[in-house]
Design a protein around this motif. Structure first.
Motif, PDB file in Angstrom:
ATOM      1  N   THR B 128       1.937   8.422 -46.449  1.00 12.74           N
ATOM      2  CA  THR B 128       3.056   7.785 -47.119  1.00 12.74           C
ATOM      3  C   THR B 128       3.546   6.546 -46.375  1.00 12.74           C
ATOM      4  OG1 THR B 128       3.766   9.943 -47.875  1.00 12.74           O
ATOM      5  CG2 THR B 128       5.392   8.181 -47.986  1.00 12.74           C
ATOM      6  N   SER B 129       3.558   6.629 -45.048  1.00 14.33           N
ATOM      7  CA  SER B 129       4.118   5.522 -44.277  1.00 14.33           C
ATOM      8  C   SER B 129       3.260   4.265 -44.337  1.00 14.33           C
ATOM      9  CB  SER B 129       4.297   5.942 -42.815  1.00 14.33           C
ATOM     10  OG  SER B 129       4.890   7.210 -42.722  1.00 14.33           O
ATOM     11  N   MET B 131       2.296   2.957 -47.015  1.00 14.13           N
ATOM     12  CA  MET B 131       2.444   2.397 -48.352  1.00 14.13           C
ATOM     13  C   MET B 131       2.842   0.918 -48.382  1.00 14.13           C
ATOM     14  SD  MET B 131       3.623   4.898 -51.333  1.00 14.13           S
ATOM     15  CE  MET B 131       5.254   4.217 -51.589  1.00 14.13           C
ATOM     16  N   ASP B 153      -2.390   8.487 -49.767  1.00 18.49           N
ATOM     17  CA  ASP B 153      -2.033   9.728 -49.092  1.00 18.49           C
ATOM     18  C   ASP B 153      -3.174  10.754 -49.082  1.00 18.49           C
ATOM     19  OD1 ASP B 153      -0.219  11.223 -47.634  1.00 18.49           O
ATOM     20  OD2 ASP B 153       0.588  12.207 -49.395  1.00 18.49           O
ATOM     21  N   HIS B 160     -10.126  17.586 -48.022  1.00 11.29           N
ATOM     22  CA  HIS B 160     -10.529  17.837 -49.403  1.00 11.29           C
ATOM     23  C   HIS B 160      -9.853  16.855 -50.366  1.00 11.29           C
ATOM     24  CE1 HIS B 160      -6.966  20.001 -48.372  1.00 11.29           C
ATOM     25  NE2 HIS B 160      -6.646  20.113 -49.629  1.00 11.29           N
ATOM     26  N   ARG B 161      -8.740  16.279 -49.954  1.00 16.14           N
ATOM     27  CA  ARG B 161      -8.079  15.306 -50.815  1.00 16.14           C
ATOM     28  C   ARG B 161      -8.972  14.082 -51.056  1.00 16.14           C
ATOM     29  NH1 ARG B 161      -2.381  14.789 -47.799  1.00 16.14           N
ATOM     30  NH2 ARG B 161      -3.829  14.426 -46.097  1.00 16.14           N
TER      31      ARG B 161
ATOM     32  N   PRO G  31      -4.689  22.308 -56.038  1.00 15.35           N
ATOM     33  CA  PRO G  31      -4.341  22.166 -54.621  1.00 15.35           C
ATOM     34  C   PRO G  31      -3.056  21.412 -54.328  1.00 15.35           C
ATOM     35  CG  PRO G  31      -6.281  20.865 -55.181  1.00 15.35           C
ATOM     36  CD  PRO G  31      -5.970  21.724 -56.358  1.00 15.35           C
ATOM     37  N   TYR G  32      -2.605  20.505 -55.184  1.00 18.16           N
ATOM     38  CA  TYR G  32      -1.327  19.868 -54.860  1.00 18.16           C
ATOM     39  C   TYR G  32      -0.688  19.156 -56.038  1.00 18.16           C
ATOM     40  CZ  TYR G  32      -4.965  16.527 -53.767  1.00 18.16           C
ATOM     41  OH  TYR G  32      -6.079  15.765 -53.802  1.00 18.16           O
ATOM     42  N   HIS G  37       4.168   9.139 -54.018  1.00 16.32           N
ATOM     43  CA  HIS G  37       4.092   8.626 -52.639  1.00 16.32           C
ATOM     44  C   HIS G  37       3.610   9.648 -51.617  1.00 16.32           C
ATOM     45  CE1 HIS G  37       8.010  10.455 -51.844  1.00 16.32           C
ATOM     46  NE2 HIS G  37       8.438   9.889 -52.948  1.00 16.32           N
ATOM     47  N   THR G  38       3.657  10.936 -51.929  1.00 15.93           N
ATOM     48  CA  THR G  38       3.141  11.927 -50.981  1.00 15.93           C
ATOM     49  C   THR G  38       2.577  13.124 -51.727  1.00 15.93           C
ATOM     50  OG1 THR G  38       4.919  11.358 -49.475  1.00 15.93           O
ATOM     51  CG2 THR G  38       3.676  13.335 -48.950  1.00 15.93           C
ATOM     52  N   ARG G  39       1.329  13.408 -51.517  1.00 15.38           N
ATOM     53  CA  ARG G  39       0.745  14.571 -52.150  1.00 15.38           C
ATOM     54  C   ARG G  39       1.009  15.782 -51.264  1.00 15.38           C
ATOM     55  NH1 ARG G  39      -2.666  13.045 -56.155  1.00 15.38           N
ATOM     56  NH2 ARG G  39      -3.149  10.827 -56.179  1.00 15.38           N
ATOM     57  N   ASP G  41       0.333  19.479 -49.993  1.00 14.46           N
ATOM     58  CA  ASP G  41      -0.777  20.402 -49.892  1.00 14.46           C
ATOM     59  C   ASP G  41      -0.221  21.812 -49.728  1.00 14.46           C
ATOM     60  OD1 ASP G  41      -2.972  21.857 -49.341  1.00 14.46           O
ATOM     61  OD2 ASP G  41      -3.654  20.631 -47.668  1.00 14.46           O
ATOM     62  N   ALA G  57      10.218  10.300 -39.384  1.00 18.19           N
ATOM     63  CA  ALA G  57      10.370   8.921 -38.916  1.00 18.19           C
ATOM     64  C   ALA G  57       9.728   7.945 -39.890  1.00 18.19           C
ATOM     65  CB  ALA G  57       9.748   8.776 -37.523  1.00 18.19           C
ATOM     66  N   GLY G  58      10.446   6.891 -40.254  1.00 14.15           N
ATOM     67  CA  GLY G  58       9.883   5.873 -41.134  1.00 14.15           C
ATOM     68  C   GLY G  58       9.933   6.244 -42.605  1.00 14.15           C
ATOM     69  N   LYS G  59      10.521   7.383 -42.922  1.00  8.21           N
ATOM     70  CA  LYS G  59      10.684   7.729 -44.341  1.00  8.21           C
ATOM     71  C   LYS G  59      12.171   7.601 -44.689  1.00  8.21           C
ATOM     72  CE  LYS G  59       6.715  10.731 -45.031  1.00  8.21           C
ATOM     73  NZ  LYS G  59       6.378  11.266 -43.677  1.00  8.21           N
ATOM     74  N   GLN G  63      12.914   9.531 -50.007  1.00  7.86           N
ATOM     75  CA  GLN G  63      11.528  10.010 -49.964  1.00  7.86           C
ATOM     76  C   GLN G  63      11.472  11.442 -49.446  1.00  7.86           C
ATOM     77  OE1 GLN G  63       9.820   6.775 -47.563  1.00  7.86           O
ATOM     78  NE2 GLN G  63       8.556   6.177 -49.305  1.00  7.86           N
TER      79      GLN G  63
END
Lengths: 248, 248, 248, 248, 248, 248, 248, 248
Positions: B128-129, B131, B153, B160-161, G31-32, G37-39, G41, G57-59, G63
């Motif tokens: 995410t960071s 982005m 991400d 597996h992603r 799986p997710y 912005h963030t998958r 899992d 940090a940084g989010k 978010q």
């Protein structure tokens, strides 16, 4: 082993041309032979239409010959980088058609023809001392099936030399720029040419050149656009990337 | 100004369509307007079929607006990177059609259409960071006239992603891989895809990440072939190189 | 000498099994013999159930033999790392049962049996050139009394090779991952395995690999959890930590 | 205090124009006034025909004003570098004729005329962001008594811009080249001009520019001859050296 | 080739003293001969009134001799740096008047006289170990046509040694200061002399000297003004810059 | 030459025991003989009551012998560091009483007695591999006229070894702590002893030890007070500082 | 998605409990969830028996809340690191049972119980300033289901403080040692304890501590065995590794 | 707790003045009070005859006040470094006799007299900007019970300023030399003075000064003998070492 390869094998199973048992065996045995010290990925070579590549530095002549023997069984092309002439003597005993490219430090064994596109890769260097890296790039690019234009020793200190060869450089589909010291040649070529440029910093220089660090940082921070960079002295890597681009 | 441009003007002189005096004036005045603090190279934009680019970081809103004003007179497309929203407010006063891409930190002004090839550029990120850098790359690539596939991400910690999106990634003509910390995503994608990869290390991380140095070194020394690297956080540069390749 | 050891001796004094004078002498003389250039800590070997270890690099064969002679008097197991074959010739004169592990650069002398737990330590390497470090780790782990599974040459560039061995890796109690260049193998294994991982960066690579710095930083900043790191090329240290964990 | 100055005073003693007691007093008191926090070396300013220089960064406005007050008593010219506008407000209270050069961040107080040679110093910069350093150099050079030709924003990415100004650059007696990022401009100018070049790396750039390190290393390892380098962002130092050369 | 050179040739064309065909040929053939591995820029040597320079490090004796042979055809002076005595044996076969400067590691061939200005360049060194760099500077400066004053071994640890030679140093037009370790000599000389100083850090020292890095950083951040710096051990570069200044 | 020395000579001039002409000659000729490559500062040796010191590394046996010959004429003590046995063979031809300290790599020639204070300097090392640096320190300290207590191989990994020798260490007036790798011994000794400690990082170690950098940084940032640090492997410098302190 | 997961789904297909179409859908969707912005899992959390972890940090708070909302739907435990109190206010709106650990900078949401083994993890720190990192480690370890013994402020400068707590430290199953500056505490504890040690360098210190580099290098090159190292300030990572070991 | 302290307590046990039970309690409780976040080692302060020292940077005013409160109970002297004026306000509430040394950033509380030897410590600085570090050193040295001579702003660029103060510097028993930028002052003073020198590099400077690295390396590699070095900006550490030496 990833999905699409699994599917191909499974399709053969489904249409009856392959039994489940054989499929399982092929899953296990096909992708590589086991030499103990280096597993060979024959699949990859065939898949990519590229030669098998051996990075020779830090390997004994014996280890290299073991790998070559296993590779020869599959009639693939073979490219061995960073070797000295004595390794060549041993490899020639295994493959009489092996060829040694002295300045490049490369041994090649050609067993299959590769289609060569009409466009070319330009290999441009700043100075005489960059020649081993330049030849590693040029010989690799040619062996991967590309035309190569060599434009050597056109460093920035005599900038008119670049202008004299601008037509050839602009004619290429991809440009590999090789320079040590401050690596400014990449920026200058980048400002003159609208083609993707692969820059190779070399370890040529002394003192604050810090074995290629100065050229590496300079190329990464170039004010010109369209430049991407590979590792110091990595002529092979530049040629590989350039070949992927040239063959698109 | 280099030889081949001189020749074009001189040919016009020779065939009588341009007087010597006018030729001299065009030599001097044509290539750029002088703003005092930034010379604009209009020629370049037209020559490359690319927008004018302003690197916004470290420039005041006033300086940026001066440059934009000069550019607008030539009806070029304009791309301003690394700006905050307050600059956008000022630029919109000059060009009502200006658009702000918030995550990317980019302002675009589109005045000309650019042909878009059918092939695409994949922009793949680890976390995410990453982005903002990813959007800088994606927005730039789109503005330069490319289709872009965003695969965000898919970092190595959950490998597996990547496999889930392998089809899209392999479908692209060029792949931009963006990752901070150890940057291993570039190596993993490089091992799975036979396309040229532009790797962008990001400054995401702390401690031994040393503001992107860790990812930068990791990408430069990747064991996978076909990877070349741009400066830390340089989404723009990656997109520019990828666009050059995609449009070959 | 710390409190709890003092107490043991003092308890013997208190219950009359040891006179005060002898207690004082044992305080002074027991813990080690004095060779002038290296004091041997016999206590430690016994206390830890571990062999005496000699770090051979930078020591002369003569110095090593002096130490070995003193050690042999206590019938401990002995492990000598980073030695060449010529040192082995001298050591064998002192201990006919000494054994030389060539790739590992290790000499072992086994005089006592160590209990071996049923669980195993997996030693996973990225490439052929990492083998000396891998063997230093594997031979050390075995000599410390552990089962070892060697999974060599499964680098990230051909990621299916890791999946082929995933069962064995997941079966181990601790995993040692050894890789040079960008060291991405640690992150990939870390994303696939729920076991403690000891990562060993190696000095394999050139240019921006900076003699292992690239792999070291990459492993320290890995996006995967459960990874801790030892010094560059420190196969011994990784095995020592892994053995402590495997024997918990 | 060094021999030749001792001799001058002693000669005055010997020829009777100065008593021994007064000589001793002059030895002690003459060379500088003591402000507690900064000793002023008035001798030096007079001796060099140069202004007193205060490096403003890290000094409070109060400290700067104390120093200025002491300096004004000697009617020397004063140059204060790296100050913001608020310091100027305080200094102007002490010297109504003080002048603030905003982009350069410099305050000047001119009390004495300095002879200006007919030859000029060229100050050449790569980009807009280098302007504060360039102005520090230009304003300093002018205040030290030199003609200055400013050639700004002629970076290597658009190399024809340099050629357009080559006449002015070649006409100068010394050339100051100021560039950040990869600093290639120094090499290009160095290859085109037969004059001594003082190169100033700037902290302009991000990522692998490492706050000017990239440009610094690049300029130090330039393949062009005749280039010497000063500290990152040191426009003042470049101007000082250039002025010494221009006035030879 | 840049505009003003084009004009000269074209003027000859216009006034009839040169045919267009010959002009084109001169454009192509005149500036340098092509040896395959090093293009010689004879123009430059003549243009600068300077010798041809060969940087010998990393070149084989054979490569050097090829270049020398081509150069000799133009009766230019030749300076070869960083060579050992065995190269000299080969070069002397080509030019009986070649001379070897052992400490400097330089071969010179003098075929043309160069005017020598009356002013001198002072070469000042800190210690005995700096002598090879100092001689590279001194021999180069002399061969470029300058008087040189050598003031060796006057390091800061015995500061009165500098004062003993202050008259000579102050008498020079330019001063080259050469020092390894902490490089403090540059600051001390810079505080005593009102002349431009070219500082050369040397790789003399060990540990935290980091092969010249310590001296390099020290000289770049010197508290004295008027100092500019060249690469570590770059005696040649310092002499080239100093010569440009001395001949202004 | 500094004021107080000038005064002494001038006093002799004033009281008639020295003519002005002779004074001037003594100013010029007395302080050192000129060997061309190394000026000897005899004054300094006498003034300090210390031997002449030659740093042997990077000097030829011939250069060293020239310096020794000049020194012997003054009957000073001589200390030559960082030399191999072959230099000793040559030096012994000049001075039959020269002595070679093999582990320290030091040659000494003793011609004058130096008073030795009753207090001692403790030299404490972490491991066997630190012994050359430790002996350089110990031999130097002894030759400068100090008693030395050697406490070797008491590294932190077996911390009770330090406690066993704490009495001797605490008894010394100054403690030199020598350690490579992480250099933690300095912190531990610093926490146990109330005496000034001179810490010497050594280049012992590999990988992240970075040739002594790790130990150097560790010692500089020690959490214990009373520690100051000299250059990596600088046993001589530590002994020199310790001797100055021990003789206060 | 790797082989063993594929098998489970396929087994369901084979035994008829799942149709092929549904299998394919589950491959894609299971799986997710995709937040853009963030998958997330979810599988991983359940698979590992560990909480979902968000590196804060940084989010932005927004978010983080998006991710938390998605996670809460699965009733997993949640651990958010490196957040300030204002984020907690927002998260508490989503989960009233969220808890803020101020010194650690951690938010936890506990929804499931985790089994806690009887053995403990010792968290040992050198100084007060290391407490935030220590608490990040301790809170994480506790939340992962471990008993934690905190032994704070026992730095090497007062070494008897370590001995006072030796019993507790030796009693733990794994030891986390946290130290900044020179990081010597890791070596000292390593020499006293026969348990696996995870060392965490902190950025505590100034100057040559270089934001934790000094401690990092020191811990990597420790002379004690059994120590492995995580990134600077990475209390979370150390706790994660220690928890894996403690739960073996 | 080390042997000699154990003996003292045991002697009291043996002669009956202390019961075994009380001895055990004193072993446990005496050496320090437990504040939770910082353990105070009162023993140490008394043992060393030195004040308790609090390193204030990175501690909250509340944490500092907790520590001070505990310390005040023992009537020791207290020295708090690196604090701003607001902390002083809080501390003064606890101790009305606390004193704030503004430039030094130090708070002192004096409760006991310390004997002051007649010899002095000279604190010599290069420039005005080094004053905070210099005052940290001077105030610390005075508070530890030493006379201090301040010789400020005598940098190498005006070398006669050092000679003017040479008498005072030579008169001191130990010399602390404080300089930023290239740190050459240490070498110059080292060449002029036969006393132990503690050099303190400061973070004064910009660009290639790299926050004190340049001065640090320069001081470590100084060509002058008798210099040892403490951490960048570590005025306290230099004063502590100097005080140990001055009180020998």
């Amino acid at each position: 082993m990833y999905p699409d390869e699994i599917k191909k094998i499974l399709d053969s199973v489904r249409d009856g041309s392959l039994s489940s048992e054989d499929a399982l065996i092929r899953f296990k045995d096909l992708p590589y032979a086991d030499l103990g010290h280096t597993r060979l990925d024959h699949h990859r070579a065939i898949r990519k239409g590229y030669p098998e590549v051996i990075y020779g530095a830090g390997k004994t002549s014996g280890q290299i010959c073991d790998i070559v023997t296993a590779m020869l069984a599959h009639d693939n092309n073979i490219l061995i980088t960073r070797v000295a002439e004595d390794v060549f003597a041993d490899v020639r005993d295994l493959a009489a058609d092996a060829r040694f490219h002295e300045t490049a430090g490369i041994i090649t064994v050609k067993r299959r023809d590769i289609p060569v596109p009409p466009t070319s890769i330009a290999v441009v260097t700043a100075g005489t001392s960059d020649m081993p890296v330049a030849e590693e790039a040029a010989v690799t690019a040619e062996f991967l099936g590309n035309r190569v234009d060599r434009i050597f020793d056109v460093g920035v200190a005599g900038i008119h030399r670049i202008f004299d060869h601008l037509d050839i450089i602009r004619n290429a589909r991809v440009v590999i720029v090789i320079a040590g010291m401050e690596g400014a040649l990449a920026s200058v070529v980048g400002g003159l040419v609208d083609k993707p440029i692969i820059a190779v910093p070399t370890s040529v220089g002394y003192g604050a050149a810090f074995s290629g660090l100065s050229a590496l940082l300079g190329m990464l921070t170039s004010c010109a656009s369209g430049i991407s960079v590979v590792n110091i002295d990595n002529g092979f890597g530049a040629a590989y990337s350039a070949s992927l681009i040239n063959k698109l």
